[in-house]
Enzyme design. Structure first.
Site, PDB file in Angstrom:
ATOM      1  N   CYS A   2      17.558   0.240   8.566  1.00 14.87           N
ATOM      2  CA  CYS A   2      16.612  -0.112   7.486  1.00 14.87           C
ATOM      3  C   CYS A   2      17.523  -1.016   6.521  1.00 14.87           C
ATOM      4  O   CYS A   2      18.586  -0.912   6.532  1.00 14.87           O
ATOM      5  CB  CYS A   2      15.820   1.022   6.717  1.00 14.87           C
ATOM      6  SG  CYS A   2      15.072   2.268   7.727  1.00 14.87           S
ATOM      7  N   ARG A  26      17.760  -5.895   9.703  1.00 13.50           N
ATOM      8  CA  ARG A  26      18.185  -4.479   9.762  1.00 13.50           C
ATOM      9  C   ARG A  26      16.993  -3.558  10.388  1.00 13.50           C
ATOM     10  O   ARG A  26      17.080  -2.214  10.362  1.00 13.50           O
ATOM     11  CB  ARG A  26      18.567  -3.740   8.437  1.00 13.50           C
ATOM     12  CG  ARG A  26      19.833  -4.618   7.974  1.00 13.50           C
ATOM     13  CD  ARG A  26      19.883  -4.096   6.309  1.00 13.50           C
ATOM     14  NE  ARG A  26      20.665  -2.849   6.384  1.00 13.50           N
ATOM     15  CZ  ARG A  26      21.928  -2.537   6.656  1.00 13.50           C
ATOM     16  NH1 ARG A  26      22.866  -3.519   6.658  1.00 13.50           N
ATOM     17  NH2 ARG A  26      22.577  -1.158   6.674  1.00 13.50           N
ATOM     18  N   TRP A  72      13.557   0.430  10.229  1.00 12.75           N
ATOM     19  CA  TRP A  72      13.569   0.689  11.765  1.00 12.75           C
ATOM     20  C   TRP A  72      13.550   2.017  11.876  1.00 12.75           C
ATOM     21  O   TRP A  72      14.245   2.995  11.354  1.00 12.75           O
ATOM     22  CB  TRP A  72      15.040   0.095  12.022  1.00 12.75           C
ATOM     23  CG  TRP A  72      15.038   0.286  13.505  1.00 12.75           C
ATOM     24  CD1 TRP A  72      14.756  -0.718  14.326  1.00 12.75           C
ATOM     25  CD2 TRP A  72      15.665   1.362  14.399  1.00 12.75           C
ATOM     26  NE1 TRP A  72      14.935  -0.204  15.766  1.00 12.75           N
ATOM     27  CE2 TRP A  72      15.587   0.906  15.704  1.00 12.75           C
ATOM     28  CE3 TRP A  72      16.485   2.479  14.045  1.00 12.75           C
ATOM     29  CZ2 TRP A  72      16.224   1.661  16.869  1.00 12.75           C
ATOM     30  CZ3 TRP A  72      16.892   3.183  15.208  1.00 12.75           C
ATOM     31  CH2 TRP A  72      16.684   2.959  16.297  1.00 12.75           C
ATOM     32  N   ASN A  98      18.060   4.145   3.120  1.00 10.92           N
ATOM     33  CA  ASN A  98      18.478   3.741   4.474  1.00 10.92           C
ATOM     34  C   ASN A  98      19.681   4.743   4.794  1.00 10.92           C
ATOM     35  O   ASN A  98      20.430   5.284   4.075  1.00 10.92           O
ATOM     36  CB  ASN A  98      19.280   2.557   4.321  1.00 10.92           C
ATOM     37  CG  ASN A  98      20.151   2.251   5.578  1.00 10.92           C
ATOM     38  OD1 ASN A  98      21.373   1.548   5.328  1.00 10.92           O
ATOM     39  ND2 ASN A  98      19.863   2.394   6.568  1.00 10.92           N
ATOM     40  N   GLY A  99      19.357   5.193   6.042  1.00 16.17           N
ATOM     41  CA  GLY A  99      20.453   6.324   6.376  1.00 16.17           C
ATOM     42  C   GLY A  99      19.465   7.577   7.381  1.00 16.17           C
ATOM     43  O   GLY A  99      18.534   7.159   7.407  1.00 16.17           O
ATOM     44  N   GLU A 458      26.444  -8.410  30.958  1.00 15.49           N
ATOM     45  CA  GLU A 458      26.069  -9.034  29.865  1.00 15.49           C
ATOM     46  C   GLU A 458      24.438  -9.679  29.896  1.00 15.49           C
ATOM     47  O   GLU A 458      23.670  -9.378  29.396  1.00 15.49           O
ATOM     48  CB  GLU A 458      26.898  -9.989  29.036  1.00 15.49           C
ATOM     49  CG  GLU A 458      26.566 -10.850  27.899  1.00 15.49           C
ATOM     50  CD  GLU A 458      25.948 -10.101  26.783  1.00 15.49           C
ATOM     51  OE1 GLU A 458      26.234  -8.873  26.739  1.00 15.49           O
ATOM     52  OE2 GLU A 458      25.586 -10.579  25.831  1.00 15.49           O
ATOM     53  N   LYS A 462      20.972  -8.894  28.045  1.00 14.61           N
ATOM     54  CA  LYS A 462      20.401  -9.934  27.717  1.00 14.61           C
ATOM     55  C   LYS A 462      18.784  -9.985  28.168  1.00 14.61           C
ATOM     56  O   LYS A 462      17.788  -9.971  27.318  1.00 14.61           O
ATOM     57  CB  LYS A 462      20.892 -11.223  27.858  1.00 14.61           C
ATOM     58  CG  LYS A 462      21.050 -12.157  26.747  1.00 14.61           C
ATOM     59  CD  LYS A 462      21.888 -11.821  25.554  1.00 14.61           C
ATOM     60  CE  LYS A 462      22.184 -10.640  24.852  1.00 14.61           C
ATOM     61  NZ  LYS A 462      23.386 -10.436  24.218  1.00 14.61           N
ATOM     62  N   GLU A 465      16.714  -6.724  27.193  1.00 14.35           N
ATOM     63  CA  GLU A 465      16.430  -6.167  25.969  1.00 14.35           C
ATOM     64  C   GLU A 465      15.258  -7.343  25.474  1.00 14.35           C
ATOM     65  O   GLU A 465      14.396  -6.937  24.163  1.00 14.35           O
ATOM     66  CB  GLU A 465      17.529  -6.378  24.857  1.00 14.35           C
ATOM     67  CG  GLU A 465      18.115  -7.658  24.503  1.00 14.35           C
ATOM     68  CD  GLU A 465      19.244  -7.660  23.426  1.00 14.35           C
ATOM     69  OE1 GLU A 465      19.231  -7.020  22.687  1.00 14.35           O
ATOM     70  OE2 GLU A 465      20.232  -8.427  23.750  1.00 14.35           O
ATOM     71  N   HIS A 481      27.122   2.176  47.914  1.00 13.00           N
ATOM     72  CA  HIS A 481      27.242   3.539  47.570  1.00 13.00           C
ATOM     73  C   HIS A 481      26.323   4.162  46.744  1.00 13.00           C
ATOM     74  O   HIS A 481      26.344   5.359  46.338  1.00 13.00           O
ATOM     75  CB  HIS A 481      28.555   3.529  46.831  1.00 13.00           C
ATOM     76  CG  HIS A 481      29.983   2.981  47.492  1.00 13.00           C
ATOM     77  ND1 HIS A 481      30.632   3.505  48.482  1.00 13.00           N
ATOM     78  CD2 HIS A 481      30.497   1.986  47.255  1.00 13.00           C
ATOM     79  CE1 HIS A 481      31.508   2.744  48.937  1.00 13.00           C
ATOM     80  NE2 HIS A 481      31.685   1.758  47.977  1.00 13.00           N
ATOM     81  N   LYS A 581      18.587  -6.029  14.480  1.00 12.57           N
ATOM     82  CA  LYS A 581      19.807  -6.721  14.550  1.00 12.57           C
ATOM     83  C   LYS A 581      21.042  -5.897  14.256  1.00 12.57           C
ATOM     84  O   LYS A 581      22.149  -6.102  15.110  1.00 12.57           O
ATOM     85  CB  LYS A 581      19.744  -7.864  13.776  1.00 12.57           C
ATOM     86  CG  LYS A 581      20.848  -9.026  13.989  1.00 12.57           C
ATOM     87  CD  LYS A 581      20.880  -9.847  14.931  1.00 12.57           C
ATOM     88  CE  LYS A 581      22.259 -10.769  15.431  1.00 12.57           C
ATOM     89  NZ  LYS A 581      22.402 -10.920  16.759  1.00 12.57           N
TER      90      LYS A 581
END
Ligand code: M6R
Length: 586
Positions: A2, A26, A72, A98-99, A458, A462, A465, A481, A581
């Site tokens: 947030c 955020r 968020w 925020n937290g 990577e 990408k 997400e 395996h 982000k």
């Protein structure tokens, strides 16, 4: 996560709304704003990205005191009841947070027993309900003593002429201008309004009006205020004609490389590199989360080629639980685009306590991680707005390459110049054909060997997400395996092969997939004959460049593949669901 902002001055709605836009990285689950004027509150709340709240707001030129929040979700669903600001029971006090409040359940139970009613499920609402009728500094002290966890708080009441605040483990800054004051999670909110700001430390709290700021430390002593000059610009990056930030940012990679070349030949940066070289160390740890962790893996690859010491790469959130051998002889390199990732910051504090030398590689020089490091190496990527990290990954790898060369005493400028000329973004039409094909599947696997496996990791991150397609990356030799049990005709497998020496082995692993009905797609820089080509449904050719830069050359096209596939599936590639982000909670 947030983002919070509070402001006292004229045009509060405009300044708070602009702050919300700057803080949206955020979180964008919901946003809210409360303005106090004439001893009353006006509140706006809305679900979704901050643009949604704009139509509700009545923008006024007059003086006002306000707080705002972009969320968020951590505790409680994404709905209006859980949207900040939250209010005391009588509605006279409003708060943004925020937290994470770790003891909120216990506090909530006590408050319910006292007859307090709750509208939503958030931990933040519990803080609001701890306030009674009035709001002064003693109330802040009282509430602060009760709550445990991380918080950046901005609090107003219907009658006070100031904003109260408190901070612990969540970033909080105060911008001081002429006849205005702003408090925010990120100093970018001050750009355009004031050049002076204060960085609050953990456990500090206080109040500010237009005329006065009072800050207390953990022992309730008044702290002397030493403002810092804002030495960065908030460059409003528009999409510059691109449909989304993500694709624009991928294409900015060449420019980022130019910036890095220019900056990493300056005296200032060379001094930093020299200082790192002067440290005595016999181990290197590269630490980050998500894409930054993958950049660490690339850094480890570079460094292992050059140095005969132990080099580890670690996922930041695991560092504290692994009993790592960190001491004064450890060089700990923390990689973070935002510089605010809570897991990375917490791993940094842990390594600092163990005596490690702390280096950071960030894209935000004013960030918490940069400030907590002994030396910060900036990546000069410019603002990255899309949640999926692209140009920052590219830049992090380049800075790790430079650091490796510098420690080894090798020239890095000439190879980077050559690479700049050879960067290959590929053919959009070719990638679009492939993305159209992939977008119809609900699982995609990536395989690679050696450094190509890091690119597979990577590329897979990408893709998942932003497309929400299930995806995993495996070292190609690992398939047999276990993972090969999953292969059937419904799983396209993307094979990354840029290393000539490993190609024949990777090829054999690909044939094992083909024999079980899997569809093969090849990303390669190697020349292959027609007989081999026949085994692949699609082949994307990557231009060859110096081997150190091949992971970057190949990732550019894989980033584009994720982007176009997300678009084909009707997703917004810039703002994928459930993500933010900057991840500022552990
Ligand atoms: O700001 P940071 O580099 O510390 O962020 C780390 C991760 O959260 C980030 O790389 C994340 O994995 C990206 N969304 C991936 O594209």
């Amino acid at each position: 996560m947030c983002g919070i902002i509070g402001y006292i001055g004229i045009k509060p709605e405009e300044i708070l709304y602009q702050g919300l836009e700057r803080l949206e990285y955020r979180g964008y689950d919901s946003s809210g704003m409360t303005i106090q004027r004439d001893n009353d509150f006006v509140t706006y709340k809305s679900i979704g990205d901050v643009k949604k709240i704009k139509n509700q707001i009545v923008f006024k030129d007059e003086f006002g005191i306000g707080i705002a929040h972009t969320r968020w979700a951590t505790h409680g669903k994404i709905n209006i009841n859980n949207c900040h600001p939250h209010f005391s029971s009588n509605g006279n006090i409003a708060l943004v947070h925020n937290g994470i409040i770790e003891n909120y359940e216990e506090l909530k139970e006590q408050l319910i027993k006292k007859g307090k009613k709750f509208e939503g499920e958030t931990d933040s609402e519990v803080i609001a309900k701890l306030f009674e009728n009035k709001l002064d500094i003693n109330d802040i002290r009282r509430v602060k003593k009760k709550i445990k966890g991380s918080y950046a708080l901005a609090i107003i009441s219907k009658t006070s002429n100031c904003i109260y605040f408190a901070k612990n483990k969540s970033p909080l800054y105060i911008g001081i201008g002429e006849n205005l004051a702003i408090i925010a999670s990120d100093p970018t909110c001050f750009v355009g309004y004031t050049d002076n700001y204060i960085t609050l430390d953990d456990n500090q709290y206080g109040r500010f009006s237009q005329k006065e700021i009072v800050i207390y430390d953990k022992d309730d002593k008044i702290v002397s205020i030493k403002p810092t000059k804002l030495d960065f610009k908030y460059l409003y990056e528009d999409r510059a004609g691109y449909e989304h930030y993500m694709i624009k940012e991928i294409y900015q990679s060449r420019l980022v490389l130019e910036n890095i070349i220019e900056k990493y030949r300056t005296f200032e940066i060379k001094e930093k590199l020299k200082q790192i070289k002067s440290f005595e160390f016999d181990r290197i740890y590269l630490i980050g989360c998500g894409t930054a962790y993958h950049a660490g893996l690339i850094g480890q690859h570079y460094m292992r080629e050059e140095f005969n010491i132990d080099i580890f790469s670690e996922i930041a959130s695991e560092v504290k639980y692994k009993n790592l051998n960190i001491d004064e002889k450890s060089l700990c390199i923390f990689i973070s685009q935002s510089g605010e990732t809570a897991d990375t910051l917490s791993a940094l504090e842990y390594c600092r306590e163990k005596g490690g030398k702390i280096i950071s590689i960030t894209n935000a020089e004013h960030s918490s991680i940069s400030r907590h490091a002994d030396i910060n190496l900036p990546i000069y990527a410019g603002q990255e707005k899309a949640v999926a990290s692209t140009k920052a990954y590219f830049a992090q790898c380049i800075v790790l390459y430079i650091l490796t060369c510098f420690l080894k005493g090798k020239d890095y400028i000439t190879p980077l110049y050559y690479f700049k000329r050879q960067i290959d973004f590929g053919d959009d039409n070719e990638i679009k054909l492939l993305s159209e094909y992939l977008s119809k599947y609900d699982k995609v696997f990536f395989i690679g060997r050696g450094v190509d496996y890091i690119s597979a990791l990577e590329a897979s991150l990408k893709l998942k997400e932003i497309t929400y397609i299930f995806s995993t990356a495996q070292p190609s030799g690992e398939l047999k395996h276990g993972i090969i049990a999953l292969i059937d005709e419904n799983i396209p497998v993307i094979v990354i092969a840029t290393d000539e020496e490993l190609f024949s082995k990777t090829l054999n692993n690909s044939y094992e997939i083909k024999a079980r009905g899997g569809k093969l797609i090849l990303f390669t820089s190697l020349n292959i004959d027609n007989e081999i080509k026949e085994n692949f449904s699609y082949i994307i050719k990557i231009n060859k460049t110096q081997k150190e830069f091949m992971p970057l050359q190949v990732i550019l096209q894989l980033q584009k593949l994720a982007y176009f596939t997300a678009k084909d599936r009707g997703n917004d590639p810039d703002m994928p669901r459930n993500l933010a982000k900057s991840v500022t909670v552990e």
